[in-house]
Each structure stands twice: as C-alpha cells, then as structure tokens.
Design a protein around this motif. Sequence first.
Motif, PDB file in Angstrom:
ATOM      1  N   ASP A   1      -5.450   6.221  17.998  1.00 18.75           N
ATOM      2  CA  ASP A   1      -4.947   6.899  16.798  1.00 18.75           C
ATOM      3  C   ASP A   1      -5.302   8.382  16.833  1.00 18.75           C
ATOM      4  O   ASP A   1      -4.478   9.245  16.481  1.00 18.75           O
ATOM      5  CB  ASP A   1      -5.543   6.248  15.550  1.00 18.75           C
ATOM      6  N   ALA A   2      -6.516   8.706  17.292  1.00 18.55           N
ATOM      7  CA  ALA A   2      -6.929  10.106  17.393  1.00 18.55           C
ATOM      8  C   ALA A   2      -6.061  10.849  18.400  1.00 18.55           C
ATOM      9  O   ALA A   2      -5.698  12.016  18.185  1.00 18.55           O
ATOM     10  CB  ALA A   2      -8.403  10.184  17.797  1.00 18.55           C
ATOM     11  N   PHE A   3      -5.723  10.199  19.498  1.00 18.71           N
ATOM     12  CA  PHE A   3      -4.857  10.794  20.519  1.00 18.71           C
ATOM     13  C   PHE A   3      -3.493  11.142  19.919  1.00 18.71           C
ATOM     14  O   PHE A   3      -2.993  12.269  20.078  1.00 18.71           O
ATOM     15  CB  PHE A   3      -4.708   9.810  21.672  1.00 18.71           C
ATOM     16  N   VAL A   4      -2.905  10.206  19.214  1.00 26.59           N
ATOM     17  CA  VAL A   4      -1.592  10.434  18.604  1.00 26.59           C
ATOM     18  C   VAL A   4      -1.665  11.567  17.589  1.00 26.59           C
ATOM     19  O   VAL A   4      -0.797  12.447  17.545  1.00 26.59           O
ATOM     20  CB  VAL A   4      -1.074   9.136  17.944  1.00 26.59           C
ATOM     21  N   ARG A   5      -2.717  11.573  16.788  1.00 25.07           N
ATOM     22  CA  ARG A   5      -2.830  12.585  15.737  1.00 25.07           C
ATOM     23  C   ARG A   5      -3.102  13.975  16.309  1.00 25.07           C
ATOM     24  O   ARG A   5      -2.645  14.986  15.750  1.00 25.07           O
ATOM     25  CB  ARG A   5      -3.912  12.181  14.740  1.00 25.07           C
ATOM     26  N   CYS A   6      -3.844  14.047  17.405  1.00 24.92           N
ATOM     27  CA  CYS A   6      -4.055  15.352  18.047  1.00 24.92           C
ATOM     28  C   CYS A   6      -2.730  15.934  18.522  1.00 24.92           C
ATOM     29  O   CYS A   6      -2.483  17.131  18.389  1.00 24.92           O
ATOM     30  CB  CYS A   6      -5.009  15.201  19.237  1.00 24.92           C
ATOM     31  N   ILE A   7      -1.860  15.084  19.063  1.00 28.16           N
ATOM     32  CA  ILE A   7      -0.544  15.539  19.508  1.00 28.16           C
ATOM     33  C   ILE A   7       0.284  15.982  18.312  1.00 28.16           C
ATOM     34  O   ILE A   7       0.922  17.036  18.327  1.00 28.16           O
ATOM     35  CB  ILE A   7       0.174  14.405  20.276  1.00 28.16           C
ATOM     36  N   ARG A   8       0.263  15.178  17.248  1.00 31.17           N
ATOM     37  CA  ARG A   8       1.049  15.486  16.051  1.00 31.17           C
ATOM     38  C   ARG A   8       0.583  16.782  15.380  1.00 31.17           C
ATOM     39  O   ARG A   8       1.385  17.609  14.949  1.00 31.17           O
ATOM     40  CB  ARG A   8       0.924  14.325  15.052  1.00 31.17           C
ATOM     41  N   ASP A   9      -0.759  16.937  15.270  1.00 39.10           N
ATOM     42  CA  ASP A   9      -1.313  18.036  14.481  1.00 39.10           C
ATOM     43  C   ASP A   9      -1.668  19.262  15.309  1.00 39.10           C
ATOM     44  O   ASP A   9      -2.075  20.286  14.760  1.00 39.10           O
ATOM     45  CB  ASP A   9      -2.563  17.559  13.735  1.00 39.10           C
ATOM     46  N   GLY A  10      -1.581  19.150  16.638  1.00 38.99           N
ATOM     47  CA  GLY A  10      -1.932  20.284  17.479  1.00 38.99           C
ATOM     48  C   GLY A  10      -3.413  20.583  17.504  1.00 38.99           C
ATOM     49  O   GLY A  10      -3.830  21.725  17.739  1.00 38.99           O
ATOM     50  N   GLU A  11      -4.237  19.556  17.266  1.00 40.69           N
ATOM     51  CA  GLU A  11      -5.681  19.732  17.237  1.00 40.69           C
ATOM     52  C   GLU A  11      -6.301  19.337  18.576  1.00 40.69           C
ATOM     53  O   GLU A  11      -5.775  18.471  19.274  1.00 40.69           O
ATOM     54  CB  GLU A  11      -6.298  18.870  16.126  1.00 40.69           C
ATOM     55  N   PRO A  12      -7.425  19.956  18.952  1.00 35.53           N
ATOM     56  CA  PRO A  12      -8.092  19.566  20.196  1.00 35.53           C
ATOM     57  C   PRO A  12      -8.729  18.183  20.047  1.00 35.53           C
ATOM     58  O   PRO A  12      -9.199  17.827  18.960  1.00 35.53           O
ATOM     59  CB  PRO A  12      -9.161  20.650  20.387  1.00 35.53           C
ATOM     60  N   PRO A  13      -8.762  17.393  21.091  1.00 34.77           N
ATOM     61  CA  PRO A  13      -9.343  16.051  20.998  1.00 34.77           C
ATOM     62  C   PRO A  13     -10.860  16.083  20.892  1.00 34.77           C
ATOM     63  O   PRO A  13     -11.503  17.051  21.332  1.00 34.77           O
ATOM     64  CB  PRO A  13      -8.895  15.380  22.298  1.00 34.77           C
ATOM     65  N   LEU A  14     -11.424  15.042  20.319  1.00 36.61           N
ATOM     66  CA  LEU A  14     -12.878  14.914  20.209  1.00 36.61           C
ATOM     67  C   LEU A  14     -13.508  14.896  21.595  1.00 36.61           C
ATOM     68  O   LEU A  14     -14.554  15.507  21.828  1.00 36.61           O
ATOM     69  CB  LEU A  14     -13.237  13.629  19.448  1.00 36.61           C
ATOM     70  N   VAL A  15     -12.872  14.184  22.517  1.00 31.06           N
ATOM     71  CA  VAL A  15     -13.373  14.116  23.895  1.00 31.06           C
ATOM     72  C   VAL A  15     -12.289  14.666  24.820  1.00 31.06           C
ATOM     73  O   VAL A  15     -11.482  13.920  25.373  1.00 31.06           O
ATOM     74  CB  VAL A  15     -13.747  12.673  24.293  1.00 31.06           C
ATOM     75  N   GLY A  16     -12.262  15.969  24.951  1.00 27.18           N
ATOM     76  CA  GLY A  16     -11.261  16.612  25.800  1.00 27.18           C
ATOM     77  C   GLY A  16     -11.655  16.591  27.262  1.00 27.18           C
ATOM     78  O   GLY A  16     -12.695  16.041  27.650  1.00 27.18           O
ATOM     79  N   GLY A  17     -10.849  17.229  28.087  1.00 31.78           N
ATOM     80  CA  GLY A  17     -11.097  17.225  29.516  1.00 31.78           C
ATOM     81  C   GLY A  17     -12.414  17.861  29.904  1.00 31.78           C
ATOM     82  O   GLY A  17     -13.140  17.347  30.761  1.00 31.78           O
ATOM     83  N   GLU A  18     -12.761  19.003  29.284  1.00 32.20           N
ATOM     84  CA  GLU A  18     -14.014  19.678  29.615  1.00 32.20           C
ATOM     85  C   GLU A  18     -15.208  18.808  29.265  1.00 32.20           C
ATOM     86  O   GLU A  18     -16.213  18.775  29.998  1.00 32.20           O
ATOM     87  CB  GLU A  18     -14.111  21.012  28.877  1.00 32.20           C
ATOM     88  N   VAL A  19     -15.113  18.079  28.148  1.00 36.48           N
ATOM     89  CA  VAL A  19     -16.195  17.190  27.735  1.00 36.48           C
ATOM     90  C   VAL A  19     -16.348  16.049  28.739  1.00 36.48           C
ATOM     91  O   VAL A  19     -17.458  15.691  29.157  1.00 36.48           O
ATOM     92  CB  VAL A  19     -15.927  16.632  26.320  1.00 36.48           C
ATOM     93  N   GLY A  20     -15.230  15.477  29.132  1.00 40.11           N
ATOM     94  CA  GLY A  20     -15.268  14.400  30.114  1.00 40.11           C
ATOM     95  C   GLY A  20     -15.796  14.872  31.455  1.00 40.11           C
ATOM     96  O   GLY A  20     -16.517  14.148  32.151  1.00 40.11           O
ATOM     97  N   LEU A  21     -15.460  16.108  31.828  1.00 38.50           N
ATOM     98  CA  LEU A  21     -15.928  16.666  33.095  1.00 38.50           C
ATOM     99  C   LEU A  21     -17.436  16.888  33.065  1.00 38.50           C
ATOM    100  O   LEU A  21     -18.131  16.632  34.061  1.00 38.50           O
ATOM    101  CB  LEU A  21     -15.202  17.976  33.380  1.00 38.50           C
ATOM    102  N   ARG A  22     -17.951  17.337  31.936  1.00 39.76           N
ATOM    103  CA  ARG A  22     -19.401  17.553  31.830  1.00 39.76           C
ATOM    104  C   ARG A  22     -20.155  16.227  31.948  1.00 39.76           C
ATOM    105  O   ARG A  22     -21.194  16.148  32.607  1.00 39.76           O
ATOM    106  CB  ARG A  22     -19.730  18.226  30.489  1.00 39.76           C
ATOM    107  N   ALA A  23     -19.623  15.177  31.339  1.00 38.46           N
ATOM    108  CA  ALA A  23     -20.258  13.860  31.443  1.00 38.46           C
ATOM    109  C   ALA A  23     -20.233  13.373  32.886  1.00 38.46           C
ATOM    110  O   ALA A  23     -21.202  12.787  33.383  1.00 38.46           O
ATOM    111  CB  ALA A  23     -19.561  12.867  30.526  1.00 38.46           C
ATOM    112  N   LEU A  24     -19.106  13.590  33.574  1.00 36.84           N
ATOM    113  CA  LEU A  24     -18.995  13.185  34.973  1.00 36.84           C
ATOM    114  C   LEU A  24     -20.003  13.936  35.833  1.00 36.84           C
ATOM    115  O   LEU A  24     -20.666  13.341  36.702  1.00 36.84           O
ATOM    116  CB  LEU A  24     -17.583  13.445  35.482  1.00 36.84           C
ATOM    117  N   GLU A  25     -20.130  15.243  35.619  1.00 38.97           N
ATOM    118  CA  GLU A  25     -21.079  16.045  36.396  1.00 38.97           C
ATOM    119  C   GLU A  25     -22.497  15.500  36.256  1.00 38.97           C
ATOM    120  O   GLU A  25     -23.228  15.350  37.253  1.00 38.97           O
ATOM    121  CB  GLU A  25     -21.029  17.500  35.949  1.00 38.97           C
ATOM    122  N   ALA A  26     -22.889  15.169  35.011  1.00 37.43           N
ATOM    123  CA  ALA A  26     -24.233  14.637  34.795  1.00 37.43           C
ATOM    124  C   ALA A  26     -24.394  13.264  35.431  1.00 37.43           C
ATOM    125  O   ALA A  26     -25.422  12.967  36.048  1.00 37.43           O
ATOM    126  CB  ALA A  26     -24.521  14.565  33.290  1.00 37.43           C
TER     127      ALA A  26
END
Length: 314
Positions: free
Chosen positions: A275-300
């Motif tokens: 639901d958050a994914f759909v709403r981010c697309i609809r509202d033009g808002e950045p996601p709670l867990v965007g690519g940079e966030v996921g990349l930082r978790a992967l690095e750690a």
Amino acid sequence: MAKLAVGVVGVGYLGRFHALIHARHPEAELVGVVDTDAQTARKVAEEAGCAVFEDVGALLEQVEAVSIVVPTTAHLEVARPFLQAGRHVLLEKPIASTVEEGGEIVRLAREAGVVLQIGHLERFNAGVMALAERIESPRFIEAHRMSPFVARATDVDVISDLMIHDIDIVLSLIDSEIANISAAGAAVLTDHLDIANARLEFANGAVANVIASRVSRERMRRIRVFEHHRYQSLDFIEQALDIAYPQQKDGAEWPEIVTERVAIEPVKPLDAEIDAFVRCIRDGEPPLVGGEVGLRALEAALQVKEKIEASSAP
C-alpha cells in the motif's frame, strides 16, 4: 483516477503474496505475472485473476509498476529493463547481492525519476513503527531474530535472509555512521552461515548487538532499545511494546522502575508495504525504504559477513 497497472515478476512463495495483495488493492490493477516456472505462473495467475506473460519484456509494455520477487542474484538483471523504461519498482530485500549491483540499481532509478522501494518488510511492522515514533537517542540496541530450520532460502546465509531486517531497523533508529563492526558466526546445517552475531559500533557512541539464527529450537523476534532513563522492548511475535522508566515516589530514596505497555493494533506488514508503494507513486512521495536505505543495509550486512569470514580463515 485510473487504477495503477502493476505486475509481479517471480511468483514463488513470497511473490504469490505480492500478486494476491496487488490484485485486491483498491487503487491497483494486477495486469499479469511472470515466472520461470510456467506452471507456477499459471496457478498464481488463475488465483489472482490476471494474465500470464512469457517474459519480462512483454509484461513491461503493459504496466506502470512492478514487484520483483526473484533470487537476489538476479535483481539487477530483472530490474534494469523496468527502471530504464521508467517503471516504478518494488524490489524484495536485499537490494542486490553486491554493493556494486545495488549502486547500479539506485543509479538507474534516480536517472529514471521513479519510485524504487526495497522490501524490508519489518519496517512496516506496526510494533516497529510504534517503537520508531518513541525513540529519541538510543545508546544500546539488542536484537534477536531466531527461527527453527526451514528448507527455504537456504541458497543464502542467515545474514542476508534474517539479520538484514534488524540491521536495517537499527540503522533507521541510530542517526549516526557505523564506526566499527565485529562479528562471529557458523554454518550448522547448510553450506552458508546459519547463525551469526554482530556488534555495530557507531560514531556517536551508540552500540547495537544483533543476533540471527535459523537453527534455533524456538522462534524469537525481539528488539530492546536502551536510552538515557528509558528502556523499550518490542516483541514482534506478540506485537507487544513495553516501556520502562524511573519514576520518583514521594518519600522514596530511589526512583521506582515502572513499566507500561503500549497498545498496538496489528497490521499485515506486506499489505502495508505494498500500500505504501502504491501511495508513493500516487502522491509523488519518497518511500520509507528507498534504494539508498536498502543499499546502506546491504553494505552493513556484507561487512558483517566479511568480518565473520576473516575471523574463520585458517
């Protein structure tokens, strides 16, 4: 407003749930699914009431957004054509199997100007969201994620499978860079690490101790957060958040430790994530867990694995 046309690539165990949730979302239309197993694809498509596409290229032409639920090693290969075509992507965690591939996925999404959301499901756990709202300045965090052995996801280690959830949560709660990592682990039933412990030390002095096991006798999902004059404990399974703090009583020499339980209304995390994914697309808002966030978790997570491998070397 017209419904968002979505598709799902990879409809195995988890991908099937993505398809079913998209199919019933009031603002989305599940156009179709793709899977390397044609029989599985047909079965899920029939269940979800959508079409089956032979390949990614055919699906790409019909959708605005996609859930990609394929093995991590294929994330870049599968996500690339969708991102290059300007399609929004919900990509299961971890973002990729290497930092380089994860960085390329982030770059492609940024250039296309699309929503890239990484499927760190626990960030949409109602208990985690309640905890995050109440955190101010953590000094020590202890997280346990223990499970009995299940013959699924055994192609990856316990760090990529389980621990990365808590690494991501810890990084979201501590507003500081990692200064040092120490770790230990062992393979027990598979050829990969099945149990691991990591100590993350941050530049601001905060410390996190994270333990993950997929060979335990019982399930445990718990995180404890210590702050100055306050302690919070979240049980993921029971969806119970307890807060303890000192309270001075009249005439008492020392304050008394009191505990209160926060009422949490359970939600289905995957429903909330989609639901958050759909709403981010609809509202033009950045996601709670965007690519940079996921990349930082992967690095750690990869640093944890490297520390364990280095300590285990003869």
